[in-house]
Design a protein around this motif. Structure first.
Motif, PDB file in Angstrom:
ATOM      1  N   LEU A 371       0.841  -1.063   0.012  1.00 29.54           N
ATOM      2  CA  LEU A 371      -0.182   0.080  -0.024  1.00 29.54           C
ATOM      3  C   LEU A 371       1.022   1.327  -0.032  1.00 29.54           C
ATOM      4  N   LYS A 372       0.830   1.943  -1.054  1.00 30.78           N
ATOM      5  CA  LYS A 372       1.430   3.276  -1.332  1.00 30.78           C
ATOM      6  C   LYS A 372       0.686   4.379  -1.799  1.00 30.78           C
ATOM      7  N   ARG A 373       0.841   5.423  -1.139  1.00 27.90           N
ATOM      8  CA  ARG A 373       0.403   6.696  -1.628  1.00 27.90           C
ATOM      9  C   ARG A 373      -1.055   6.472  -2.022  1.00 27.90           C
ATOM     10  N   GLY A 374      -2.020   5.954  -0.992  1.00 28.17           N
ATOM     11  CA  GLY A 374      -3.291   5.686  -1.393  1.00 28.17           C
ATOM     12  C   GLY A 374      -3.698   4.719  -2.439  1.00 28.17           C
ATOM     13  N   GLN A 375      -3.182   3.763  -2.704  1.00 27.23           N
ATOM     14  CA  GLN A 375      -3.417   2.806  -3.784  1.00 27.23           C
ATOM     15  C   GLN A 375      -2.622   1.445  -3.330  1.00 27.23           C
ATOM     16  N   ILE A 376      -3.339   0.395  -3.760  1.00 30.46           N
ATOM     17  CA  ILE A 376      -2.697  -1.011  -3.702  1.00 30.46           C
ATOM     18  C   ILE A 376      -2.030  -1.292  -4.801  1.00 30.46           C
ATOM     19  N   THR A 377      -1.108  -1.893  -4.638  1.00 32.58           N
ATOM     20  CA  THR A 377      -0.162  -2.203  -5.885  1.00 32.58           C
ATOM     21  C   THR A 377       0.120  -3.719  -5.600  1.00 32.58           C
ATOM     22  N   ILE A 378      -0.027  -4.453  -6.704  1.00 30.44           N
ATOM     23  CA  ILE A 378       0.281  -5.864  -6.838  1.00 30.44           C
ATOM     24  C   ILE A 378       0.924  -6.235  -8.030  1.00 30.44           C
ATOM     25  N   THR A 379       2.388  -6.860  -7.749  1.00 24.05           N
ATOM     26  CA  THR A 379       3.129  -7.404  -8.628  1.00 24.05           C
ATOM     27  C   THR A 379       3.241  -8.682  -9.092  1.00 24.05           C
ATOM     28  N   GLU A 419     -10.224  -4.224 -14.711  1.00 25.68           N
ATOM     29  CA  GLU A 419     -10.560  -2.920 -15.027  1.00 25.68           C
ATOM     30  C   GLU A 419     -12.217  -2.706 -14.332  1.00 25.68           C
ATOM     31  N   GLN A 420     -13.057  -4.196 -14.211  1.00 25.97           N
ATOM     32  CA  GLN A 420     -14.339  -4.000 -13.737  1.00 25.97           C
ATOM     33  C   GLN A 420     -14.172  -3.540 -12.452  1.00 25.97           C
ATOM     34  N   SER A 421     -13.151  -4.072 -11.720  1.00 22.95           N
ATOM     35  CA  SER A 421     -12.794  -3.799 -10.121  1.00 22.95           C
ATOM     36  C   SER A 421     -12.318  -2.528  -9.840  1.00 22.95           C
ATOM     37  N   ASN A 422     -12.410  -1.641 -10.869  1.00 20.26           N
ATOM     38  CA  ASN A 422     -11.837  -0.263 -10.677  1.00 20.26           C
ATOM     39  C   ASN A 422     -10.521  -0.079 -10.578  1.00 20.26           C
ATOM     40  N   GLY A 423      -9.829  -1.112 -11.237  1.00 17.92           N
ATOM     41  CA  GLY A 423      -8.302  -1.171 -11.052  1.00 17.92           C
ATOM     42  C   GLY A 423      -7.443  -1.240 -12.365  1.00 17.92           C
ATOM     43  N   LYS A 424      -6.380  -1.068 -12.418  1.00 16.16           N
ATOM     44  CA  LYS A 424      -5.498  -1.074 -13.596  1.00 16.16           C
ATOM     45  C   LYS A 424      -4.377  -1.995 -13.451  1.00 16.16           C
ATOM     46  N   ILE A 425      -4.074  -2.394 -15.011  1.00 13.65           N
ATOM     47  CA  ILE A 425      -3.156  -3.357 -15.033  1.00 13.65           C
ATOM     48  C   ILE A 425      -2.085  -3.010 -16.288  1.00 13.65           C
ATOM     49  N   LYS A 426      -0.870  -3.364 -15.957  1.00 19.09           N
ATOM     50  CA  LYS A 426       0.463  -2.777 -16.797  1.00 19.09           C
ATOM     51  C   LYS A 426       1.211  -3.918 -16.755  1.00 19.09           C
ATOM     52  N   GLY A 433      14.323 -10.620 -15.288  1.00 18.02           N
ATOM     53  CA  GLY A 433      14.707 -11.042 -16.474  1.00 18.02           C
ATOM     54  C   GLY A 433      13.345 -11.543 -17.329  1.00 18.02           C
ATOM     55  N   GLY A 434      12.235 -11.693 -16.957  1.00 17.08           N
ATOM     56  CA  GLY A 434      11.007 -11.791 -17.225  1.00 17.08           C
ATOM     57  C   GLY A 434      10.028 -10.892 -17.297  1.00 17.08           C
ATOM     58  N   ALA A 435       8.668 -11.402 -17.363  1.00 15.73           N
ATOM     59  CA  ALA A 435       7.577 -10.580 -17.466  1.00 15.73           C
ATOM     60  C   ALA A 435       7.205  -9.880 -15.969  1.00 15.73           C
ATOM     61  N   LYS A 436       6.739  -8.808 -16.101  1.00 18.17           N
ATOM     62  CA  LYS A 436       6.185  -8.148 -14.851  1.00 18.17           C
ATOM     63  C   LYS A 436       4.856  -7.632 -15.180  1.00 18.17           C
ATOM     64  N   PHE A 437       3.875  -8.066 -14.427  1.00 17.47           N
ATOM     65  CA  PHE A 437       2.418  -7.416 -14.316  1.00 17.47           C
ATOM     66  C   PHE A 437       2.265  -6.711 -13.180  1.00 17.47           C
ATOM     67  N   THR A 438       1.794  -5.384 -13.312  1.00 14.04           N
ATOM     68  CA  THR A 438       1.526  -4.541 -12.145  1.00 14.04           C
ATOM     69  C   THR A 438       0.050  -4.159 -12.069  1.00 14.04           C
ATOM     70  N   LEU A 439      -0.413  -4.556 -10.849  1.00 15.04           N
ATOM     71  CA  LEU A 439      -1.848  -4.132 -10.951  1.00 15.04           C
ATOM     72  C   LEU A 439      -1.980  -3.025  -9.660  1.00 15.04           C
ATOM     73  N   THR A 440      -2.875  -2.104 -10.116  1.00 17.19           N
ATOM     74  CA  THR A 440      -3.218  -1.073  -8.967  1.00 17.19           C
ATOM     75  C   THR A 440      -4.660  -0.838  -8.736  1.00 17.19           C
ATOM     76  N   PHE A 441      -5.153  -0.851  -7.470  1.00 20.41           N
ATOM     77  CA  PHE A 441      -6.297  -0.731  -7.097  1.00 20.41           C
ATOM     78  C   PHE A 441      -6.373   0.501  -6.210  1.00 20.41           C
ATOM     79  N   PRO A 442      -7.765   1.207  -5.968  1.00 20.54           N
ATOM     80  CA  PRO A 442      -7.934   2.435  -5.160  1.00 20.54           C
ATOM     81  C   PRO A 442      -8.079   1.810  -3.642  1.00 20.54           C
ATOM     82  N   PHE A 443      -7.409   2.307  -2.729  1.00 17.99           N
ATOM     83  CA  PHE A 443      -7.645   1.889  -1.326  1.00 17.99           C
ATOM     84  C   PHE A 443      -8.682   2.380  -0.729  1.00 17.99           C
ATOM     85  N   LYS A 444      -9.692   1.671  -0.142  1.00 18.83           N
ATOM     86  CA  LYS A 444     -10.646   2.163   0.602  1.00 18.83           C
ATOM     87  C   LYS A 444     -10.677   1.686   2.016  1.00 18.83           C
ATOM     88  N   GLU A 445     -10.856   2.675   2.908  1.00 21.10           N
ATOM     89  CA  GLU A 445     -10.792   2.436   4.519  1.00 21.10           C
ATOM     90  C   GLU A 445     -12.060   1.038   4.730  1.00 21.10           C
TER      91      GLU A 445
END
Length: 445
Positions: A371-379, A419-426, A433-445
């Motif tokens: 959890l960083k800067r108000g958003q959840i990041t999953i890699t 995207e249906q869960s209000n998230g983004k993927i990159k 050395g391989g592939a990296k997928f980064t998912l970000t979601f808004p953080f809610k209390e």
């Protein structure tokens, strides 16, 4: 009516209304101002006359000399005796004096306008010192003289208004033309988009909100072109993906029917047919699921999901496949992080990404959550060969497969769910050395 003419007509009408109201107000006020100004001037003149007279000169015994003095002044005035309520002297003609005296109350100090016939007079009264004399100097100015000044002023004002209206109309035409011209050019670009002539679209010069609209139109055209190309590619890829197993099934089925295979080959052919049918079934199911996800036909049951529990479920399901490939699963998840979404859908998206990493990784797959800067990041990253630069921009498109890919729909399904869960993927290449997928979601209390 064209927009430019509508704007010009509206501006001109508004200008005429404002000018009419302004002219009416000025016309109404100017006469009162002229009357007040004339009264001040008459009062000043009367005070000067009174001040230049000597106390010895002003007395009831020498009124004749005083009258002679007043005749020399180029003024319309009365010498009024308040005690006797009579006019002792006037510079006006006798019929006018008589008419004014008969039609107006000379004793009324507050009456500022006197009338005689069709004419009105502005008055100003100055008491002659000493007060014991009971004499009062009354100066008059015909109201018609002030009306002439009023009419002259209004005529000049109308000329100014006319010039101002012409200049304002010219400016209005220039400005509205400058405003409408980009819109007309933008209309032509929209016609090109309507006809799908995306290569003929050219930027237009504009500013402000029109520039923002134009930019949105260009972005819409790019997205529409991309979508059309994606759809065209989708149908080509879908036909290819479906045609290949069907041809295999058809070939073996016809061979078995015509008895061209021996028993061992027939058994192998039947196994191939079953395998290809299962593959077809998987492709069709994923196509249906993706279509539903993108059309929002699937109902999402949103709830608060603890990220640690979600990743644990992913690890539990992925361990058998990772163990079979001798690949180590690692995960570092910060505690007390919650995601709002549909757990079943998010689990499927995470599993698609995890299985993709296991399939392409060499020895390690790493999943992190923070959890960083108000958003959840999953890699999710692996140590495989990575994603080629040519494939990277299209990795989430349907039927786009990398090396050892299966249906080419897994990543597209994952993106739709996220995207249906209000998230983004990159997608990018990892430091491992391989592939990296980064998912970000808004953080809610």
């Amino acid at each position: 009516m064209r927009l430019q003419y509508q704007l010009n007509a509206a501006f001109t009408l508004l200008l005429l209304v404002i000018m009419a109201i302004t002219g009416f107000v000025i016309y109404s006020l100017i006469l009162n101002l002229l009357i007040q100004d004339e009264q001040r001037q008459l009062e000043q003149k009367g005070e000067i006359l009174v001040n230049v007279l000597d106390d010895a000169f002003i007395s009831r015994g020498n009124l004749k000399e005083f009258n002679e003095f007043l005749k020399e002044q180029d003024l319309q005035l009365f010498l009024y005796d308040r005690e006797q309520n009579s006019v002792l002297f006037s510079t006006l003609p006798t019929p006018v004096v008589t008419g004014l005296f008969m039609n107006n109350d000379f004793k009324n100090q507050s009456e500022e306008l006197w009338s005689y016939g069709n004419e009105k007079y502005v008055t100003s009264r100055i008491l002659i010192v000493p007060k014991s004399l009971g004499l009062e100097l009354i100066l008059l100015t015909p109201l018609q003289d002030l009306r002439i000044v009023q009419h002259n002023f209004i005529q000049r004002l109308l000329i100014v208004f006319l010039i101002g209206a012409i200049v304002a109309s010219g400016l209005s035409y220039f400005l509205t033309k400058k405003l409408v011209t980009p819109l007309s050019r933008l209309k032509l670009q929209l016609k090109k988009i309507e006809k799908r002539n995306f290569d003929e679209i050219v930027p237009i010069e504009s500013s402000g909100e029109i520039n923002e609209v134009a930019q949105s139109v260009y972005e819409m055209a790019d997205e529409l072109q991309r979508y059309i190309n994606t759809q065209r590619s989708f149908f080509q890829n879908a036909s290819h993906e479906l045609k290949t197993p069907l041809m295999t099934i058809q070939g073996y089925a016809e061979g078995i029917k015509e008895k061209v295979f021996n028993q061992q080959e027939e058994e192998k052919g039947l196994e191939v047919i079953v395998s290809e049918v299962n593959r077809l079934k998987k492709i069709i199911n994923e196509m249906i699921l993706l279509a539903k996800l993108e059309s929002e036909e699937i109902t999402y049951h949103t709830e608060r999901i603890e990220l640690q529990n979600l990743i644990d479920k992913v690890i539990e399901r992925a361990i058998p496949i990772a163990t079979e490939k001798n690949l180590e699963l690692k995960h570092r998840i910060e505690p007390n992080i919650f995601i709002v979404g549909d757990e079943e859908r998010l689990l499927r998206a995470m599993l698609n990404l995890t299985f993709n990493g296991i399939r392409h990784g060499n020895s390690t797959l790493l999943i992190t959550g923070s959890l960083k800067r108000g958003q959840i990041t999953i890699t999710i990253e692996d140590d495989g060969e990575g994603i080629s630069e040519e494939l990277l921009p299209h990795i989430f498109h349907r039927f786009v497969k990398g090396k050892n890919g299966e249906t080419g729909l897994g990543l597209a399904i994952s993106r739709a769910i996220i995207e249906q869960s209000n998230g983004k993927i990159k997608a990018e290449n990892s430091n491992l050395g391989g592939a990296k997928f980064t998912l970000t979601f808004p953080f809610k209390e």
